[in-house]
Design an enzyme around this catalytic site. Structure first.
Site, mmCIF file in Angstrom:
data_model
loop_
_atom_site.group_PDB
_atom_site.id
_atom_site.type_symbol
_atom_site.label_atom_id
_atom_site.label_comp_id
_atom_site.label_asym_id
_atom_site.label_seq_id
_atom_site.Cartn_x
_atom_site.Cartn_y
_atom_site.Cartn_z
ATOM 1 N N ALA A 122 26.375 -78.098 59.080
ATOM 2 C CA ALA A 122 26.160 -76.642 58.707
ATOM 3 C C ALA A 122 24.889 -76.492 58.933
ATOM 4 O O ALA A 122 23.625 -77.260 58.427
ATOM 5 C CB ALA A 122 26.529 -76.635 57.276
ATOM 6 N N ASP A 139 23.488 -83.541 61.992
ATOM 7 C CA ASP A 139 23.863 -83.139 60.633
ATOM 8 C C ASP A 139 23.257 -82.013 60.149
ATOM 9 O O ASP A 139 22.773 -81.254 61.008
ATOM 10 C CB ASP A 139 23.240 -84.393 59.820
ATOM 11 C CG ASP A 139 24.183 -84.563 58.554
ATOM 12 O OD1 ASP A 139 24.998 -83.923 58.128
ATOM 13 O OD2 ASP A 139 23.899 -85.614 57.799
ATOM 14 N N HIS A 140 23.542 -81.555 59.062
ATOM 15 C CA HIS A 140 23.177 -80.201 58.479
ATOM 16 C C HIS A 140 21.578 -80.065 58.599
ATOM 17 O O HIS A 140 20.676 -80.884 58.247
ATOM 18 C CB HIS A 140 23.634 -80.011 57.269
ATOM 19 C CG HIS A 140 23.208 -80.728 56.070
ATOM 20 N ND1 HIS A 140 23.483 -81.980 55.764
ATOM 21 C CD2 HIS A 140 22.109 -80.530 55.295
ATOM 22 C CE1 HIS A 140 22.943 -82.440 54.624
ATOM 23 N NE2 HIS A 140 21.871 -81.781 54.369
ATOM 24 N N LYS A 141 21.350 -78.800 58.785
ATOM 25 C CA LYS A 141 20.030 -78.151 59.292
ATOM 26 C C LYS A 141 19.128 -79.049 60.162
ATOM 27 O O LYS A 141 17.883 -78.814 60.032
ATOM 28 C CB LYS A 141 19.316 -78.027 57.836
ATOM 29 C CG LYS A 141 19.946 -77.223 57.063
ATOM 30 C CD LYS A 141 19.303 -76.785 55.656
ATOM 31 C CE LYS A 141 19.853 -75.649 54.906
ATOM 32 N NZ LYS A 141 19.061 -75.342 53.449
#
Length: 212
Positions: A122, A139-141
């Site tokens: 995400a 992974d996210h961000k």
């Protein structure tokens, strides 16, 4: 995608790129490669037609066909992308394997190779012309700049940043928030717990600079 694709390059990731397009029911018109020894040969029944700089093939790009650059070497990859941008006014398309997971709010640029079981989380941002090999986790961000290569099974944890042209070997772990500099190189299996400078090569657990 309605138009067939011409793949620039017939080595390295070219064969898995063909498999990705086949699995997505996209027709591959053929390959173009500078190695004349490959001209007239086939990869899984698809022919190597000629040279990437041949105007006879280039004029098809953007009208009747799309283009994908399947070249591992970053300098030649940049050359071919520039060729397509300037002479055909087009961007290469993405090649994304059907088993890859890309979050609904992740951002992707153009011309990326994203192989089987890649996971992009995400809010992650992936630039253009990157190569992300099988099973890698972004992974996210996480922010990944242009022309980055990420090896199979590598894990780039949340909010890490990877600079333009960086090379991340297979099985690497990059800890959350770490910044990898432009054109830096991380050796296979390394665990990166601190920032890596531009152009620096690191290796090990924990990763440390490699003295030249």
């Amino acid at each position: 995608m309605e138009n067939p694709v011409i793949i620039f390059g017939a080595k390295g990731i070219a064969h898995p790129a063909l498999e990705i397009f086949n699995s997505n029911q996209v027709v591959v018109y053929g390959f173009l490669d500078e190695d004349e020894k490959l001209h007239g040969t086939e990869i899984n029944t698809v022919g190597v037609l000629g040279n990437p700089e041949d105007d006879g093939f280039l004029k098809l790009i953007g009208k009747k066909t799309e283009a994908f650059v399947a070249v591992d070497d970053p300098k030649y990859r940049k050359f071919l992308v520039k060729l397509l941008n300037e002479r055909r006014k087009v961007q290469p398309i993405n090649a994304i394997h059907g088993t890859a997971f890309i979050s609904t709010d992740a951002v992707l640029g153009h011309g990326n190779f994203i192989n089987a079981r890649v996971n992009i989380g995400a809010g992650a941002e992936v630039g253009s012309h990157c190569i992300i090999h099988s099973g890698a986790i972004v992974d996210h961000k996480v922010k990944v700049a242009d022309f980055v290569q990420i090896g199979a099974g590598s894990v780039i944890n949340s909010e890490a940043e990877v600079g333009e042209g960086a090379f991340i070997g297979s099985g690497v772990t990059i800890i959350s928030g770490v910044k990898i500099g432009k054109n830096a190189r991380v050796g296979a299996g390394s665990v990166v717990i601190a920032d890596v400078k531009d152009g620096e090569t690191v290796f090990g657990n924990p990763a440390a600079p490699v003295k030249s």
